[in-house]
Design a protein around this motif. Structure first.
Motif, PDB file in Angstrom:
ATOM      1  N   GLU A   1      12.637  11.741   2.515  1.00 59.17           N
ATOM      2  CA  GLU A   1      11.450  11.703   1.662  1.00 59.17           C
ATOM      3  C   GLU A   1      10.936  10.282   1.489  1.00 59.17           C
ATOM      4  O   GLU A   1       9.726  10.038   1.521  1.00 59.17           O
ATOM      5  CB  GLU A   1      11.753  12.328   0.303  1.00 59.17           C
TER       6      GLU A   1
ATOM      7  N   ILE B   1       9.207   9.226   4.698  1.00 63.03           N
ATOM      8  CA  ILE B   1       7.934   9.932   4.852  1.00 63.03           C
ATOM      9  C   ILE B   1       6.885   9.351   3.900  1.00 63.03           C
ATOM     10  O   ILE B   1       5.722   9.191   4.270  1.00 63.03           O
ATOM     11  CB  ILE B   1       8.120  11.448   4.661  1.00 63.03           C
ATOM     12  N   ASP B   2       7.301   8.990   2.694  1.00 65.20           N
ATOM     13  CA  ASP B   2       6.371   8.343   1.755  1.00 65.20           C
ATOM     14  C   ASP B   2       5.823   7.043   2.345  1.00 65.20           C
ATOM     15  O   ASP B   2       4.646   6.730   2.184  1.00 65.20           O
ATOM     16  CB  ASP B   2       7.053   8.044   0.424  1.00 65.20           C
ATOM     17  N   ARG B   3       6.674   6.292   3.030  1.00 62.00           N
ATOM     18  CA  ARG B   3       6.229   5.042   3.645  1.00 62.00           C
ATOM     19  C   ARG B   3       5.218   5.289   4.759  1.00 62.00           C
ATOM     20  O   ARG B   3       4.379   4.442   5.053  1.00 62.00           O
ATOM     21  CB  ARG B   3       7.422   4.260   4.173  1.00 62.00           C
ATOM     22  N   LEU B   4       5.278   6.449   5.383  1.00 67.58           N
ATOM     23  CA  LEU B   4       4.335   6.776   6.458  1.00 67.58           C
ATOM     24  C   LEU B   4       2.914   6.951   5.947  1.00 67.58           C
ATOM     25  O   LEU B   4       1.966   6.801   6.715  1.00 67.58           O
ATOM     26  CB  LEU B   4       4.761   8.054   7.183  1.00 67.58           C
ATOM     27  N   SER B   5       2.761   7.277   4.688  1.00 69.20           N
ATOM     28  CA  SER B   5       1.407   7.481   4.159  1.00 69.20           C
ATOM     29  C   SER B   5       0.587   6.192   4.235  1.00 69.20           C
ATOM     30  O   SER B   5      -0.634   6.239   4.329  1.00 69.20           O
ATOM     31  CB  SER B   5       1.463   7.992   2.725  1.00 69.20           C
ATOM     32  N   GLU B   6       1.267   5.062   4.221  1.00 68.17           N
ATOM     33  CA  GLU B   6       0.569   3.784   4.312  1.00 68.17           C
ATOM     34  C   GLU B   6       0.389   3.307   5.748  1.00 68.17           C
ATOM     35  O   GLU B   6      -0.544   2.568   6.044  1.00 68.17           O
ATOM     36  CB  GLU B   6       1.344   2.726   3.528  1.00 68.17           C
ATOM     37  N   ARG B   7       1.292   3.688   6.634  1.00 64.48           N
ATOM     38  CA  ARG B   7       1.246   3.247   8.026  1.00 64.48           C
ATOM     39  C   ARG B   7       1.640   4.402   8.940  1.00 64.48           C
ATOM     40  O   ARG B   7       2.802   4.535   9.317  1.00 64.48           O
ATOM     41  CB  ARG B   7       2.211   2.089   8.239  1.00 64.48           C
ATOM     42  N   PRO B   8       0.688   5.258   9.292  1.00 65.54           N
ATOM     43  CA  PRO B   8       0.995   6.437  10.099  1.00 65.54           C
ATOM     44  C   PRO B   8       1.524   6.087  11.491  1.00 65.54           C
ATOM     45  O   PRO B   8       1.245   5.018  12.034  1.00 65.54           O
ATOM     46  CB  PRO B   8      -0.343   7.173  10.210  1.00 65.54           C
TER      47      PRO B   8
END
Length: 71
Positions: free
Chosen positions: A39, A42-49
């Motif tokens: 989780e 995945i949260d970090r991916l919201s800023e850098r897909p």
């Protein structure tokens, strides 16, 4: 220097492999820690897909693990 999306991809890829092994070995107690780590990544991916091909790899591994959980 490795960029942030690559580090996230590598971490998620390794985490999905750890999850797979935990499922195959019946080490279900590990899954809650793995989920929390997943989780966070995945949260970090919201800023850098990630790139689409990277997402395809991770999606395939996640689906494979889900099938193991469903059995």
């Amino acid at each position: 220097m490795t960029d942030e999306p690559t580090r996230i991809f590598d971490a998620l890829d390794a985490l999905l492999e750890r999850e797979r092994l935990a499922l195959l070995e019946g080490r279900l107690a590990l899954l809650s820690d793995i989920l929390a780590e997943k989780e966070g990544l995945i949260d970090r991916l919201s800023e850098r897909p990630l790139e689409e091909d990277e997402m395809t790899v991770l999606r395939g591994k996640a689906e494979r693990n889900q099938q193991l959980m469903d059995n």
